[in-house]
Motif scaffolding. Structure first.
Motif, PDB file in Angstrom:
ATOM      1  N   GLY A 197       0.697  -0.973   0.247  1.00 56.86           N
ATOM      2  CA  GLY A 197       0.497   0.346   0.226  1.00 56.86           C
ATOM      3  C   GLY A 197       0.797   1.424  -0.654  1.00 56.86           C
ATOM      4  N   PHE A 198       1.556   1.372  -0.068  1.00 56.15           N
ATOM      5  CA  PHE A 198       2.993   2.612   0.060  1.00 56.15           C
ATOM      6  C   PHE A 198       4.176   2.176  -1.245  1.00 56.15           C
ATOM      7  N   ALA A 199       4.662   3.041  -1.903  1.00 55.71           N
ATOM      8  CA  ALA A 199       5.553   3.404  -2.812  1.00 55.71           C
ATOM      9  C   ALA A 199       6.762   4.100  -2.376  1.00 55.71           C
ATOM     10  N   VAL A 200       7.763   4.121  -2.740  1.00 53.16           N
ATOM     11  CA  VAL A 200       8.690   4.106  -2.151  1.00 53.16           C
ATOM     12  C   VAL A 200       9.605   5.190  -2.703  1.00 53.16           C
ATOM     13  N   GLU A 201       9.916   6.239  -2.969  1.00 52.97           N
ATOM     14  CA  GLU A 201      10.696   7.846  -3.480  1.00 52.97           C
ATOM     15  C   GLU A 201      12.679   7.011  -3.108  1.00 52.97           C
ATOM     16  N   ARG A 202      12.505   7.498  -4.830  1.00 66.64           N
ATOM     17  CA  ARG A 202      13.936   7.065  -4.292  1.00 66.64           C
ATOM     18  C   ARG A 202      14.426   5.607  -4.501  1.00 66.64           C
ATOM     19  N   ASN A 203      13.725   4.651  -5.237  1.00 68.09           N
ATOM     20  CA  ASN A 203      13.553   3.143  -5.189  1.00 68.09           C
ATOM     21  C   ASN A 203      14.827   2.535  -5.810  1.00 68.09           C
ATOM     22  N   PRO A 204      16.009   2.409  -5.272  1.00 66.43           N
ATOM     23  CA  PRO A 204      17.005   1.871  -6.030  1.00 66.43           C
ATOM     24  C   PRO A 204      16.567   0.329  -6.836  1.00 66.43           C
ATOM     25  N   TYR A 205      15.390  -0.592  -6.012  1.00 65.48           N
ATOM     26  CA  TYR A 205      15.232  -1.375  -6.545  1.00 65.48           C
ATOM     27  C   TYR A 205      13.692  -1.165  -7.809  1.00 65.48           C
ATOM     28  N   ASN A 206      13.493  -0.012  -8.065  1.00 67.92           N
ATOM     29  CA  ASN A 206      12.371   0.302  -8.570  1.00 67.92           C
ATOM     30  C   ASN A 206      12.516  -0.271 -10.093  1.00 67.92           C
ATOM     31  N   SER A 207      11.095  -1.022 -10.822  1.00 70.70           N
ATOM     32  CA  SER A 207      11.374  -1.666 -12.061  1.00 70.70           C
ATOM     33  C   SER A 207      10.291  -1.209 -12.684  1.00 70.70           C
ATOM     34  N   VAL A 208      10.362  -1.047 -13.963  1.00 67.47           N
ATOM     35  CA  VAL A 208       8.599  -1.368 -14.949  1.00 67.47           C
ATOM     36  C   VAL A 208       8.508  -2.059 -15.617  1.00 67.47           C
TER      37      VAL A 208
END
Length: 562
Positions: free
Chosen positions: A342-353
């Motif tokens: 239920g949340f997202a992290v700004e500047r997440n180094p593991y973020n992907s699409v």
């Protein structure tokens, strides 16, 4: 012994400490004794209240404070867990305190309860110990609900979900775990996307999160119907233990909201890993930059083990007093976090699409069915490519996670295969080529261009631009008018677009730097050695392979003959 006030500590004990410590030892002794003694009862809580970390001046804040106190009392009395701010014989003051209200440091959005450092904490300090007997696991669920209802082979999530519903909705205040159940949030305090209404989900149009959300919603419904509903469901077979009015789909969603957002995978148990709901430990929030993970061990000291097991956590870094403690939920993308937590992290180094890459093999049948205005040439290698994909268990349409600064090797291998031409193979079978390396200049240019095209297609699925999202976020008064879910969705879709745009820029730069942005690039011409492009040796540690090395590797012999 009881805590000693700091003022009397310095007045009554300082002279003797100077004598014991000698020159320069005074401050270290004083610091050690202060830390061992803890603080005055209620002192830290009073400071948290001043900072607004114990909730507002309303009934909700008072209710949460009361629930926190009941949880601590239950842990101390039932599990002999030492959580006091004062030291005792053989026990240092507990280093953490529950905050009823924490906030994201960047977005200032509420992140619910959390644990704060009561004092300065050093890297490696023990933060908590919770007996396994207090945890909810598959075994505790089978014991509570009956092994005839929950057989040994039942999935961990399903069994724990049943116990959670039983403890909260069937037993309520009569539950022996009511103090723990009382601090568990409601669905609307967590808000994973699989619980969002359609109006909120529309704010994620174009995002791959939509498909993942719909898929999870259908799966949860299927699991509920298969286990609890229908003629052979547990509600019908064991109505006394699974009363229909409590084992509803709405309560099922609550249980899975708790499981996905709070359950911990314990990997070091004697009988193998298990999933567990761990009281108190599950109050700790996530940071992608934390290296701390909750795990289990045998209780006791190095000399004497009790045979029982406990959940433990050690600090992965130093923390200052009043700083929030974090653990890692794992290397998760924002899509995963939004879907399950239920949340997202700004500047997440593991973020992907997730990007869908699809190249239809141009078989004679496919070209005939296409029958467009412009003729499409048949790929002479199309049937062989399909056979190769089937042999390695892949489809010709694949979803790959696309990161800001990299893309998976599997995606490159797939595309290198799909972009092979007769000029590359010169009659050699596709299986002889190493797709983990660059095949040829022409092949690699086609690969990178197809990735750019796929990323651009993904960007085109969003109904609005990244710049429009940025303007919405920048107008803080307007942005606050959106609901929490909608604000999360807008931030998330904007971050996805930014990541995709950076990926395109990085790929176009790579094409230029490696000289792949021109026409007439050479093909492999039957060579299976691959090519090392400019920058690959430094970036990937690759070097040009010789024919001898290639033969040795195919024979299974060591390549390095030195």
């Amino acid at each position: 012994f009881t805590a000693v006030p700091r003022s009397s500590l310095s007045r009554n004990y300082a002279p003797s400490l100077r004598m014991a410590g000698g020159e320069g030892g005074d401050s270290e002794w004083m610091k050690a004794l202060e830390e061992a003694s803890g603080s005055l009862p209620g002192e830290f809580e009073a400071e948290m209240k001043m900072k607004g970390l114990l909730g507002g001046k309303n009934n909700e804040g008072d209710t949460k404070l009361s629930a926190n106190a009941q949880l601590i009392k239950w842990l101390e009395e039932t599990g002999d867990v030492y959580l006091s701010e004062a030291s005792s014989w053989g026990e240092a003051p507990h280093p953490m305190a529950i905050s009823t209200e924490t906030r994201d440091e960047i977005t200032n959005e509420s992140s619910g309860r959390g644990l704060l450092a009561r004092r300065d904490i050093n890297d490696g300090d023990e933060l908590l110990r919770i007996p396994m007997a207090l945890c909810i696991t598959k075994e505790s669920a089978r014991k509570t609900m009956g092994k005839d209802a929950l057989p040994r082979e039942i999935n961990e999530y399903l069994s724990i979900a049943c116990q959670l519903i039983h403890e909260k909705f069937v037993l309520g205040e009569k539950s022996t775990m009511s103090a723990y159940i009382g601090v568990l949030p409601e669905v609307d305090e967590v808000n994973p996307t699989f619980t969002w209404p359609d109006d909120d989900l529309k704010f994620l149009d174009g995002s791959p999160v939509i498909a993942a959300t719909k898929s999870l919603q259908m799966k949860l419904r299927r699991e509920y119907d298969a286990l609890l509903g229908g003629e052979n469901g547990l509600i019908n077979k064991f109505p006394d233990r699974f009363p229909e009015e409590h084992f509803t789909f709405e309560n099922w969603l609550w249980a899975f909201t708790m499981l996905f957002s709070r359950a911990i995978r314990l990997r070091s148990l004697q009988q193998g890993e298990t999933l567990a709901m761990v009281p108190y430990a599950d109050l700790i929030n996530h940071s992608p930059f934390s290296g701390a993970y909750v795990d289990a061990r045998q209780s006791g000291d190095w000399l004497f083990k009790t045979g029982e097991e406990e959940v433990i956590l050690f600090a992965d870094r130093g923390y200052r007093r009043m700083e929030q403690i974090y653990i890692s939920y794992g290397p998760k993308s924002n899509a995963d976090l939004l879907l399950l937590y239920g949340f997202a992290v700004e500047r997440n180094p593991y973020n992907s699409v997730d990007v869908t890459v699809s190249i239809a093999p141009r078989t004679a049948k496919f070209v005939q069915e296409l029958a467009g205005d412009e003729p499409v040439p048949v790929d002479p290698l199309a049937d062989e490519k399909l056979a190769f994909l089937e042999n390695v268990g892949r489809d010709n349409t694949v979803d790959f996670p696309c990161y800001a600064d990299r893309y998976p090797v599997e995606m490159l291998e797939y595309l290198r295969l799909m972009q092979m031409t007769p000029e590359d193979t010169r009659g050699k079978p596709l299986s002889e080529f190493d797709y983990s390396r660059t095949i040829s200049l022409g092949n690699e240019a086609a690969v990178l261009t197809s990735v750019i095209d796929a990323v651009r297609r993904q960007l085109g699925r969003y109904p609005n631009t990244e710049e429009e999202d940025a303007m919405l976020i920048k107008d803080k008064s307007m942005f606050r008018m959106f609901t929490y879910n909608q604000r999360m969705a807008i931030r998330h879709r904007r971050n996805e677009k930014r990541l995709l745009k950076r990926t395109i820029a990085a790929l176009e730069k790579q094409l230029r730097q490696q000289g792949l942005d021109t026409d007439g690039l050479e093909r492999a011409d039957g060579s299976t050695l691959g090519q090392v492009l400019p920058g690959d040796e430094k970036k990937y540690g690759m070097k040009q392979r010789t024919a001898l090395e290639d033969r040795l590797e195919k024979m299974g012999l060591p390549v390095d003959l030195k």
